[in-house]
Design an enzyme around this catalytic site. Sequence first.
Site, PDB file in Angstrom:
ATOM      1  N   GLU A  97       0.825  -1.206   0.000  1.00 30.72           N
ATOM      2  CA  GLU A  97       0.000   0.000   0.000  1.00 30.72           C
ATOM      3  C   GLU A  97       0.863   1.262   0.000  1.00 30.72           C
ATOM      4  O   GLU A  97       0.525   2.251  -0.656  1.00 30.72           O
ATOM      5  CB  GLU A  97      -0.962   0.001   1.183  1.00 30.72           C
ATOM      6  CG  GLU A  97      -2.097  -0.998   1.059  1.00 30.72           C
ATOM      7  CD  GLU A  97      -2.985  -0.740  -0.157  1.00 30.72           C
ATOM      8  OE1 GLU A  97      -3.051   0.418  -0.629  1.00 30.72           O
ATOM      9  OE2 GLU A  97      -3.599  -1.694  -0.645  1.00 30.72           O
ATOM     10  N   TYR A 156      -7.109   6.459   3.670  1.00 28.88           N
ATOM     11  CA  TYR A 156      -7.158   5.402   2.659  1.00 28.88           C
ATOM     12  C   TYR A 156      -6.287   4.215   3.064  1.00 28.88           C
ATOM     13  O   TYR A 156      -6.718   3.058   3.016  1.00 28.88           O
ATOM     14  CB  TYR A 156      -6.713   5.909   1.281  1.00 28.88           C
ATOM     15  CG  TYR A 156      -6.381   4.747   0.389  1.00 28.88           C
ATOM     16  CD1 TYR A 156      -7.387   3.983  -0.184  1.00 28.88           C
ATOM     17  CD2 TYR A 156      -5.054   4.331   0.214  1.00 28.88           C
ATOM     18  CE1 TYR A 156      -7.100   2.855  -0.925  1.00 28.88           C
ATOM     19  CE2 TYR A 156      -4.751   3.212  -0.521  1.00 28.88           C
ATOM     20  CZ  TYR A 156      -5.779   2.466  -1.095  1.00 28.88           C
ATOM     21  OH  TYR A 156      -5.486   1.340  -1.807  1.00 28.88           O
ATOM     22  N   ASP A 194      -9.558   4.513  -3.412  1.00 37.51           N
ATOM     23  CA  ASP A 194      -8.370   4.958  -4.126  1.00 37.51           C
ATOM     24  C   ASP A 194      -8.807   5.583  -5.445  1.00 37.51           C
ATOM     25  O   ASP A 194     -10.002   5.704  -5.750  1.00 37.51           O
ATOM     26  CB  ASP A 194      -7.372   3.816  -4.326  1.00 37.51           C
ATOM     27  CG  ASP A 194      -7.717   2.929  -5.519  1.00 37.51           C
ATOM     28  OD1 ASP A 194      -8.902   2.858  -5.914  1.00 37.51           O
ATOM     29  OD2 ASP A 194      -6.786   2.299  -6.066  1.00 37.51           O
TER      30      ASP A 194
END
Length: 287
Positions: free
Chosen positions: A35, A118, A136
């Site tokens: 990520e 996020y 996203d």
Amino acid sequence: MSELHQPVLQWYDEHARELPWRGPSASPWSVMVSEFMLQQTPVTRVLPVHEQWLSRWPTPADLAAEPSGEAVRAWGRLGYPRRALRLHAAATAIVERHGGEVPAGYDDLRALPGIGDYTAAAIATFAYGRRHVVLDTNVRRVFARVIQGVEFPSTAVTRAEREVALAVLPGADDAPTWSVAVMELGALVCTAANPRCGDCPVADLCAWRAAGYPAYDGPPRKAQAWAGTDRQCRGRLLAVLRDTDGPVHRSRLDAAWSDEGQRVRCLASLVEDGLLVHAGPDVYALP
């Protein structure tokens, strides 16, 4: 909106890419590293670096045990190298606060250095199967087109977007797969340029298609410039340090970028960001 679930989930089951951070054996740390690396960076560039990173540092404790400069070095040419510093800081905090285990809770993740809304939602969802809205760029674009009937979402996430995403989020059992499936749909089919609507599993439900594909009419979308920018200059200077064992004299950095004013400014910004440190008069090193 539940009409979207079955076709999108079936499409994902048939077309999902095999990625190391998605497999059943992927650790939460692997998901977390991915990520950080995937922010503004394509999967193809992330794959080899992710593999090398996990081979060298298979746990947060392994990374935290080394200087942050080694994280910057190993980051290579992924770009936005402050992410490496933030990932190192997060690994250190995980060791100090959570016994070396990536936490599962959104609030605990959100409290780690370098982790925003996020990233916290994505790690909790993809590593631990929690039910969170994961927004996203790809997900936002799919929802903007399919549900809201516009080509692109706004430049920043809005409350209305979150409400739409929450309304369409399935129950706990399917929520994690749904989130990654919509993300994959945006990455492979509902792309920013030249979307492949003929391959879309929900084309017949798409509000943007039904409206005749109206063009985006919001604020101008900024293109990512590179050549001659401070980003390129900083990358050149940092590469000299990454490719060298030990400190580097200023003269080596002078040779890496010809524009003196820009070079001096970028060198100072690298020091300010903690990506370089002074190791003596006119000598620099990774932290």
